[in-house]
Design an enzyme around this catalytic site. Sequence first.
Site, PDB file in Angstrom:
ATOM      1  N   ASP A  55       0.874  -1.171   0.000  1.00  0.00           N
ATOM      2  CA  ASP A  55       0.000   0.000   0.000  1.00  0.00           C
ATOM      3  C   ASP A  55       0.910   1.218   0.000  1.00  0.00           C
ATOM      4  O   ASP A  55       1.618   1.485   0.985  1.00  0.00           O
ATOM      5  CB  ASP A  55      -0.885  -0.019   1.253  1.00  0.00           C
ATOM      6  N   SER A 133       0.249  11.032 -16.878  1.00  0.00           N
ATOM      7  CA  SER A 133      -0.801  11.168 -17.893  1.00  0.00           C
ATOM      8  C   SER A 133      -0.649  12.529 -18.548  1.00  0.00           C
ATOM      9  O   SER A 133      -0.197  13.493 -17.905  1.00  0.00           O
ATOM     10  CB  SER A 133      -2.186  11.056 -17.240  1.00  0.00           C
ATOM     11  N   TYR A 146      -8.330  14.231 -10.756  1.00  0.00           N
ATOM     12  CA  TYR A 146      -7.296  13.334 -11.273  1.00  0.00           C
ATOM     13  C   TYR A 146      -6.212  14.140 -11.993  1.00  0.00           C
ATOM     14  O   TYR A 146      -5.012  13.900 -11.803  1.00  0.00           O
ATOM     15  CB  TYR A 146      -7.932  12.328 -12.222  1.00  0.00           C
ATOM     16  N   LYS A 150      -2.130  14.306 -11.153  1.00  0.00           N
ATOM     17  CA  LYS A 150      -1.073  14.051 -12.130  1.00  0.00           C
ATOM     18  C   LYS A 150      -0.205  15.283 -12.343  1.00  0.00           C
ATOM     19  O   LYS A 150       1.014  15.167 -12.556  1.00  0.00           O
ATOM     20  CB  LYS A 150      -1.687  13.585 -13.453  1.00  0.00           C
TER      21      LYS A 150
END
Length: 281
Positions: A55, A133, A146, A150
């Site tokens: 984790d 990304s 998100y 990134k």
Amino acid sequence: MSTGDSVVLLTGAASGIGAATARAFADDGWTVYATDVESEFPAAIRERCRCLELDVTDEEQVAAVVEQIIEEGGRLDCLVNNAGYGVAGPVEDVSSDDVREQFDVLVHGPHRLAQAVLPEMREHGGRIITVSSVLGHTASPGLGAYSAGKAAVESLTDALRIEVAGADDIHVSLVEPAWVDTGFADGALGSLPDEDWTPTYDRTYDALETGWVLTGGPLATTPEAVAATVLSAATDTSPKARYPVGAFATFVRWTHWLPARLQGPIHRGFGRISSLLGRWL
């Protein structure tokens, strides 16, 4: 970099990009430590890799796994930060707790791992590769949280690359796909709020649920293509700072250089077109 006896630590390796990347490194002769928060790995990964539970939000577990790998393998040549997931929804509607938990994986996870592996890499060099990304440069409506995660890990990685440049043969790279044909979209859709949607964003929700905003449709690349790019970043004699994956990722990456007043209409247009095509095709 020679791959003989080389050791790689890969996060988020139980499925999707991570599983494809584990196979690619194994095919290239690496000793692969495939890790994931889930303890279940596909048979093809278990048979060829050393699978560990990890984790990336647990600092003690991160330190313990890195120590175990170095003790068993005698070295650690490459870290691939791949663990991640997407929280979808308009910025106004997304829960702060959900954003915070996502940041802990996307940003703080790679930070913890870099801190854990750098002392070992300083002994004989190494590579740190983060799967990011193109949304880290050019945000998409409905994926603001998100995109923010990134963007943060891109800045963190850029700073690290500059800090270690020219010292101890350590190289830091980003791999930047656009859409990839994995389970990412299903997970992101599951994060949408169940109720209390702000009506102003009906079009954004429609694009997320019925269009290609999350999946990319036929524009999506394969996990194997991303994996091949990650392997290149790990083995290139002169690794690059950034590796866009595919023509569309390269195009989206370069829209970042357009004025903000042009970027907005372009990405709103992507959302509208993908919503229509997702229903028609």
